[in-house]
Design a protein around this motif. Structure first.
Motif, mmCIF file in Angstrom:
data_model
loop_
_atom_site.group_PDB
_atom_site.id
_atom_site.type_symbol
_atom_site.label_atom_id
_atom_site.label_comp_id
_atom_site.label_asym_id
_atom_site.label_seq_id
_atom_site.Cartn_x
_atom_site.Cartn_y
_atom_site.Cartn_z
ATOM 1 N N LYS A 115 26.433 22.696 6.637
ATOM 2 C CA LYS A 115 26.217 21.462 7.378
ATOM 3 C C LYS A 115 26.248 20.233 6.472
ATOM 4 O O LYS A 115 25.619 19.212 6.800
ATOM 5 N N PHE A 144 33.642 8.208 6.076
ATOM 6 C CA PHE A 144 33.331 8.906 7.337
ATOM 7 C C PHE A 144 31.853 8.816 7.693
ATOM 8 O O PHE A 144 31.458 9.271 8.774
ATOM 9 N N VAL A 146 29.130 10.422 6.672
ATOM 10 C CA VAL A 146 28.440 11.690 6.885
ATOM 11 C C VAL A 146 27.603 11.991 5.654
ATOM 12 O O VAL A 146 27.763 11.363 4.598
ATOM 13 N N HIS A 197 43.509 13.314 4.098
ATOM 14 C CA HIS A 197 43.137 12.046 4.724
ATOM 15 C C HIS A 197 44.368 11.328 5.273
ATOM 16 O O HIS A 197 44.330 10.759 6.379
ATOM 17 N N GLU A 201 43.876 15.137 8.852
ATOM 18 C CA GLU A 201 43.195 16.419 8.992
ATOM 19 C C GLU A 201 41.781 16.404 8.424
ATOM 20 O O GLU A 201 40.954 17.235 8.790
ATOM 21 N N LYS A 203 39.516 14.238 8.913
ATOM 22 C CA LYS A 203 38.576 13.846 9.969
ATOM 23 C C LYS A 203 38.153 15.037 10.798
ATOM 24 O O LYS A 203 36.991 15.126 11.244
ATOM 25 N N LYS A 204 39.065 15.984 11.014
ATOM 26 C CA LYS A 204 38.726 17.184 11.779
ATOM 27 C C LYS A 204 37.742 18.070 11.017
ATOM 28 O O LYS A 204 36.925 18.761 11.618
ATOM 29 N N VAL A 206 35.349 17.074 8.929
ATOM 30 C CA VAL A 206 34.000 16.510 8.824
ATOM 31 C C VAL A 206 33.354 16.309 10.186
ATOM 32 O O VAL A 206 32.188 15.860 10.255
ATOM 33 N N GLU A 207 34.059 16.649 11.250
ATOM 34 C CA GLU A 207 33.456 16.513 12.580
ATOM 35 C C GLU A 207 32.313 17.513 12.748
ATOM 36 O O GLU A 207 32.416 18.670 12.358
ATOM 37 N N GLY A 208 31.240 17.062 13.309
ATOM 38 C CA GLY A 208 30.080 17.920 13.528
ATOM 39 C C GLY A 208 29.069 17.889 12.408
ATOM 40 O O GLY A 208 27.977 18.468 12.563
ATOM 41 N N ALA A 211 25.213 12.797 10.291
ATOM 42 C CA ALA A 211 25.564 11.462 9.822
ATOM 43 C C ALA A 211 24.660 11.053 8.662
ATOM 44 O O ALA A 211 23.514 11.505 8.536
#
Length: 266
Positions: A115, A144, A146, A197, A201, A203-204, A206-208, A211
């Motif tokens: 995570k 991003f 995160v 970047h 790809e 961005k996909k 680091v999704e989830g 923050a």
């Protein structure tokens, strides 16, 4: 009035010899065919001439009936790219793996970091190219917003030992920085982060992820380390019995991880 006939004293010289004069009697002899004189080389010359003619004709016939031949064309050799012995091909079961096109190292995962993003880098400017790569990768990931666990090898040598264990005992001379792990999976260095970047790809990946907290840490100011309270940053402790000894609570620089923005070790 006329002179008496007499012998002239002037002599007339004939250009032709007496043997060149002939009479009508010799015409018959001239008309008769003179038998040819046999020679030893005549048959050989005729035979050699006819032999050459026959050979020339046979060669012309063979050349005229022979199909035109072309020199063999050499096909260009195709060199297959050699696979690196350190690369392990991992089949993609889902078909939507963003790391399939840029994965240049064995599939490495670290437990306890599913995570978060873990970045091993250095803040030293000794090698300018390495420093620029580390700064570029961190700048892209921070965009991003995160949570990122940044581990500076120049602040704590324990991170170097930790990274070598994760990568399978890779020597320090062959170890390049930065090294990025996203969701516990090894992604690569600065070049791989830049390619992902640009392709959209990253961005996909680091999704989830949770923050990042706004602002900087009030305790460490974003440096991730604070001075050790036991030795006050000297990494030395003095006792009356044993004298000076090394502090076991901090690293060789007299620093400890910031308790406010600290992430558990891997």
């Amino acid at each position: 009035m006329w002179r008496q006939w007499g012998k002239s004293t002037v002599r007339i010289h004939h250009k032709s010899s007496p043997s060149a004069l002939f009479s009508f009697k010799d015409v018959q002899e001239l008309c008769t065919d003179e038998p040819p004189q046999p020679t030893a080389s005549a048959p050989n010359k005729k035979a050699s001439i006819f032999h050459r003619v026959r050979v020339a004709n046979s060669l012309l016939r063979s050349w005229s009936t022979r199909s035109p031949t072309h020199p063999p064309t050499e096909e260009p050799e195709t060199h297959e790219p050699e696979s690196s012995p350190n690369v392990v091909a991992v089949p993609d079961q889902s078909g939507n793996d963003p790391l399939a096109a840029t994965q240049s190292a064995p599939l490495i995962s670290i437990p306890g970091a599913e995570k978060r993003i873990v970045v091993y880098f250095t803040s030293l400017r000794v090698v300018r190219s390495t420093f620029e790569d580390c700064r570029s990768a961190r700048s892209i990931l921070r965009g991003f917003r995160v949570s990122i666990d940044e581990r500076d090898l120049s602040m704590d040598s324990g991170f170097l030992t930790e990274l070598q264990q994760i990568l399978g005992g890779q020597s320090q001379s062959k170890l390049s920085l930065p090294r990025v792990f996203i969701g516990g999976r090894y992604v690569g260095g600065a070049e791989e982060i830049r390619q992902l970047h640009e392709a959209g790809e990253l961005k996909k990946l680091v999704e989830g992820l949770p923050a990042a907290e706004p602002g900087v840490c009030d305790m460490c100011g974003g440096y991730r380390f604070v001075l050790c309270e036991e030795c006050s940053g000297s990494h030395k402790l003095f006792t009356e019995k044993s004298g000076f000894k090394s502090c076991t609570a901090c690293n060789e620089n007299g620093l400890i991880r910031c308790p406010s923005c600290y992430c558990a070790p891997l």
